[in-house]
Design a protein around this motif. Structure first.
Motif, PDB file in Angstrom:
ATOM      1  N   TYR A  83      24.461 -41.427  21.781  1.00 61.44           N
ATOM      2  CA  TYR A  83      23.045 -42.940  22.094  1.00 61.44           C
ATOM      3  C   TYR A  83      24.390 -43.648  23.751  1.00 61.44           C
ATOM      4  O   TYR A  83      23.499 -43.925  24.323  1.00 61.44           O
ATOM      5  CB  TYR A  83      23.962 -43.627  20.941  1.00 61.44           C
ATOM      6  N   LEU A  84      25.336 -43.606  23.754  1.00 57.71           N
ATOM      7  CA  LEU A  84      25.974 -44.637  25.311  1.00 57.71           C
ATOM      8  C   LEU A  84      25.710 -43.826  26.385  1.00 57.71           C
ATOM      9  O   LEU A  84      24.876 -44.200  27.686  1.00 57.71           O
ATOM     10  CB  LEU A  84      27.255 -45.051  25.631  1.00 57.71           C
ATOM     11  N   ALA A  85      25.558 -42.277  25.903  1.00 59.07           N
ATOM     12  CA  ALA A  85      25.004 -40.991  27.227  1.00 59.07           C
ATOM     13  C   ALA A  85      23.542 -41.572  27.234  1.00 59.07           C
ATOM     14  O   ALA A  85      23.380 -41.433  28.669  1.00 59.07           O
ATOM     15  CB  ALA A  85      25.778 -40.067  26.892  1.00 59.07           C
ATOM     16  N   THR A  86      22.925 -41.405  26.463  1.00 56.96           N
ATOM     17  CA  THR A  86      21.544 -42.019  26.321  1.00 56.96           C
ATOM     18  C   THR A  86      20.541 -42.768  27.100  1.00 56.96           C
ATOM     19  O   THR A  86      19.863 -43.272  28.035  1.00 56.96           O
ATOM     20  CB  THR A  86      20.708 -41.046  25.163  1.00 56.96           C
ATOM     21  N   TYR A  87      21.175 -44.645  26.523  1.00 59.98           N
ATOM     22  CA  TYR A  87      20.645 -45.261  26.748  1.00 59.98           C
ATOM     23  C   TYR A  87      21.707 -46.169  27.333  1.00 59.98           C
ATOM     24  O   TYR A  87      21.331 -47.262  28.581  1.00 59.98           O
ATOM     25  CB  TYR A  87      19.982 -46.148  25.289  1.00 59.98           C
ATOM     26  N   LEU A  88      22.981 -46.008  28.145  1.00 57.05           N
ATOM     27  CA  LEU A  88      23.219 -47.003  28.861  1.00 57.05           C
ATOM     28  C   LEU A  88      24.519 -45.636  29.880  1.00 57.05           C
ATOM     29  O   LEU A  88      24.556 -45.827  30.176  1.00 57.05           O
ATOM     30  CB  LEU A  88      24.775 -47.624  28.471  1.00 57.05           C
ATOM     31  N   GLY A  89      23.292 -44.741  29.733  1.00 63.97           N
ATOM     32  CA  GLY A  89      24.091 -43.440  31.332  1.00 63.97           C
ATOM     33  C   GLY A  89      24.057 -43.363  32.591  1.00 63.97           C
ATOM     34  O   GLY A  89      22.931 -45.103  32.730  1.00 63.97           O
ATOM     35  N   THR A  90      23.575 -42.705  33.360  1.00 62.52           N
ATOM     36  CA  THR A  90      22.889 -42.766  35.196  1.00 62.52           C
ATOM     37  C   THR A  90      21.452 -42.665  34.802  1.00 62.52           C
ATOM     38  O   THR A  90      21.263 -42.470  36.218  1.00 62.52           O
ATOM     39  CB  THR A  90      24.083 -42.149  35.881  1.00 62.52           C
ATOM     40  N   GLU A  91      21.128 -42.356  34.211  1.00 64.24           N
ATOM     41  CA  GLU A  91      19.434 -41.008  34.034  1.00 64.24           C
ATOM     42  C   GLU A  91      18.858 -42.451  33.136  1.00 64.24           C
ATOM     43  O   GLU A  91      19.205 -43.484  32.196  1.00 64.24           O
ATOM     44  CB  GLU A  91      18.896 -40.005  33.487  1.00 64.24           C
ATOM     45  N   PRO A  92      17.733 -42.763  33.430  1.00 57.30           N
ATOM     46  CA  PRO A  92      16.287 -43.668  33.005  1.00 57.30           C
ATOM     47  C   PRO A  92      16.750 -42.739  31.620  1.00 57.30           C
ATOM     48  O   PRO A  92      16.565 -41.851  30.841  1.00 57.30           O
ATOM     49  CB  PRO A  92      15.401 -43.883  33.150  1.00 57.30           C
ATOM     50  N   PRO A  93      16.218 -44.206  30.500  1.00 61.36           N
ATOM     51  CA  PRO A  93      16.566 -44.008  29.028  1.00 61.36           C
ATOM     52  C   PRO A  93      15.205 -43.539  28.743  1.00 61.36           C
ATOM     53  O   PRO A  93      13.722 -43.757  29.378  1.00 61.36           O
ATOM     54  CB  PRO A  93      17.076 -45.477  27.865  1.00 61.36           C
ATOM     55  N   PRO A  94      15.175 -42.533  27.647  1.00 64.12           N
ATOM     56  CA  PRO A  94      13.167 -42.475  27.002  1.00 64.12           C
ATOM     57  C   PRO A  94      12.445 -43.634  26.795  1.00 64.12           C
ATOM     58  O   PRO A  94      12.941 -44.625  26.691  1.00 64.12           O
ATOM     59  CB  PRO A  94      13.775 -41.416  25.825  1.00 64.12           C
ATOM     60  N   SER A  95      11.581 -43.171  27.397  1.00 66.41           N
ATOM     61  CA  SER A  95      10.499 -44.317  26.467  1.00 66.41           C
ATOM     62  C   SER A  95      10.745 -44.992  24.740  1.00 66.41           C
ATOM     63  O   SER A  95      10.533 -43.757  24.392  1.00 66.41           O
ATOM     64  CB  SER A  95       9.067 -44.376  27.017  1.00 66.41           C
ATOM     65  N   PRO A  96      10.285 -45.946  24.885  1.00 59.01           N
ATOM     66  CA  PRO A  96      10.592 -46.426  23.426  1.00 59.01           C
ATOM     67  C   PRO A  96       9.473 -45.754  22.499  1.00 59.01           C
ATOM     68  O   PRO A  96       8.704 -45.300  22.744  1.00 59.01           O
ATOM     69  CB  PRO A  96      10.185 -47.224  23.614  1.00 59.01           C
ATOM     70  N   ALA A  97       9.661 -45.320  21.909  1.00 56.51           N
ATOM     71  CA  ALA A  97       9.195 -44.563  20.521  1.00 56.51           C
ATOM     72  C   ALA A  97       7.856 -45.706  20.232  1.00 56.51           C
ATOM     73  O   ALA A  97       8.499 -46.460  20.063  1.00 56.51           O
ATOM     74  CB  ALA A  97       9.430 -43.335  19.478  1.00 56.51           C
ATOM     75  N   PRO A  98       6.936 -44.923  19.453  1.00 52.59           N
ATOM     76  CA  PRO A  98       5.897 -45.899  19.107  1.00 52.59           C
ATOM     77  C   PRO A  98       6.333 -46.488  17.701  1.00 52.59           C
ATOM     78  O   PRO A  98       6.785 -45.417  17.150  1.00 52.59           O
ATOM     79  CB  PRO A  98       4.200 -44.649  18.955  1.00 52.59           C
ATOM     80  N   ALA A  99       5.731 -47.815  17.558  1.00 50.94           N
ATOM     81  CA  ALA A  99       6.242 -48.142  16.688  1.00 50.94           C
ATOM     82  C   ALA A  99       5.956 -47.651  15.561  1.00 50.94           C
ATOM     83  O   ALA A  99       4.283 -47.536  14.731  1.00 50.94           O
ATOM     84  CB  ALA A  99       5.960 -49.829  16.412  1.00 50.94           C
ATOM     85  N   GLN A 100       6.353 -47.841  13.722  1.00 50.85           N
ATOM     86  CA  GLN A 100       6.140 -47.043  12.973  1.00 50.85           C
ATOM     87  C   GLN A 100       6.016 -48.422  12.314  1.00 50.85           C
ATOM     88  O   GLN A 100       7.310 -48.749  12.439  1.00 50.85           O
ATOM     89  CB  GLN A 100       6.039 -45.720  12.924  1.00 50.85           C
ATOM     90  N   ALA A 101       5.590 -47.950  11.355  1.00 57.28           N
ATOM     91  CA  ALA A 101       5.949 -49.033   9.613  1.00 57.28           C
ATOM     92  C   ALA A 101       7.319 -48.160   9.142  1.00 57.28           C
ATOM     93  O   ALA A 101       7.426 -46.852   8.961  1.00 57.28           O
ATOM     94  CB  ALA A 101       4.863 -48.859   8.953  1.00 57.28           C
ATOM     95  N   SER A 102       8.390 -49.357   8.947  1.00 53.90           N
ATOM     96  CA  SER A 102       9.676 -48.593   8.441  1.00 53.90           C
ATOM     97  C   SER A 102       9.664 -49.693   6.850  1.00 53.90           C
ATOM     98  O   SER A 102       9.264 -50.325   6.867  1.00 53.90           O
ATOM     99  CB  SER A 102      10.360 -48.924   9.767  1.00 53.90           C
ATOM    100  N   THR A 103      10.558 -48.784   6.070  1.00 52.21           N
ATOM    101  CA  THR A 103      11.092 -48.841   5.422  1.00 52.21           C
ATOM    102  C   THR A 103      12.202 -50.483   4.902  1.00 52.21           C
ATOM    103  O   THR A 103      12.850 -50.384   6.533  1.00 52.21           O
ATOM    104  CB  THR A 103      11.780 -47.851   3.941  1.00 52.21           C
TER     105      THR A 103
END
Length: 230
Positions: A83-103
């Motif tokens: 998680y840290l390497a992906t979302y707080l890393g040196t490369e731009p994080p991936p685009s958020p996934a489309p919102a889905q209905a969650s439990t």
């Protein structure tokens, strides 16, 4: 060597800033809840991180946190690092996934943010962390205890407290970053371990009203000291 330690210290402080979460939230993504559950309890409000770190740097920081007492399974450690390497890393994080209905979440799921210190069943870990089972019931029986419990979870508590004959000194972080619904769920989860007859479940509206108080952890401690217990 000194330079490496200095860089590690700065990086750790940056992690503390991200994990303070009084006013900030971590990016949505797989592993976010594990990071919150394992790291938030030990990081109070700090400055917001200004840099993105490589996977190797985050790996070194996690190692340092483990040395300092962080308890994680190999699977949890891998999830946190990814998680840290992906979302707080040196490369731009991936685009958020489309919102889905969650439990809808349950109180037990929200309590995952607490069990790292207080145990899966509220048994605590004396002398570092107090139990909640039994103690929450006593609070709910005390005059003013219901409000105190809500404010303690919302804003945290700082100072010496005595719980079930044991003294504890430290800081419990607040969880104001949780939603009103989530806070109500976890409070009712705690109350399910023991509550006085006629107990009325906490509601999101009650949590929302409590946010207007905006107390410091030291002020919450004073409320605790003024409780009238049965």
């Amino acid at each position: 060597m000194r330079k490496s330690l200095w860089i590690l210290t700065i990086a750790a402080a940056s992690l503390g800033g991200y994990l303070a979460l009084s006013q900030f939230t971590l990016p949505e993504g797989p592993g976010q809840e594990v990071v919150l559950a394992k790291c938030q309890a030990c990081h109070d409000i700090g400055f917001v991180a200004r840099e993105r770190l490589s996977r190797e740097r985050w790996d070194a920081i996690i190692n340092e946190m483990v040395i300092r007492g962080l308890q994680v399974t190999p699977e949890e450690r891998a999830t946190i690092l990814d998680y840290l390497a992906t979302y707080l890393g040196t490369e731009p994080p991936p685009s958020p996934a489309p919102a889905q209905a969650s439990t809808p979440k349950t109180g037990a799921q929200v309590y995952a943010n607490c069990q790292g210190c207080h145990g899966p069943q509220g048994e605590g870990n004396p002398p570092a962390f107090p139990p909640l089972k039994g103690h929450v019931e006593n609070l709910l029986k005390a005059e003013g205890g219901r409000e105190y419990l809500l404010l303690a979870v919302l804003y945290g508590v700082q100072g010496e407290v005595q719980i079930m004959g044991q003294n504890y000194t430290g800081i419990m972080p607040g969880f104001a970053w949780l939603s009103d619904d989530e806070l109500a769920l976890v409070l009712n989860h705690l109350a399910a371990w023991g509550a006085p007859q006629g107990f009325k479940p906490f509601t999101p509206e009650e949590v929302k009203a409590a946010r207007a108080k905006a107390l410091a952890p030291e002020e919450v401690l004073k409320l605790r000291q003024g409780l009238k217990r049965p």
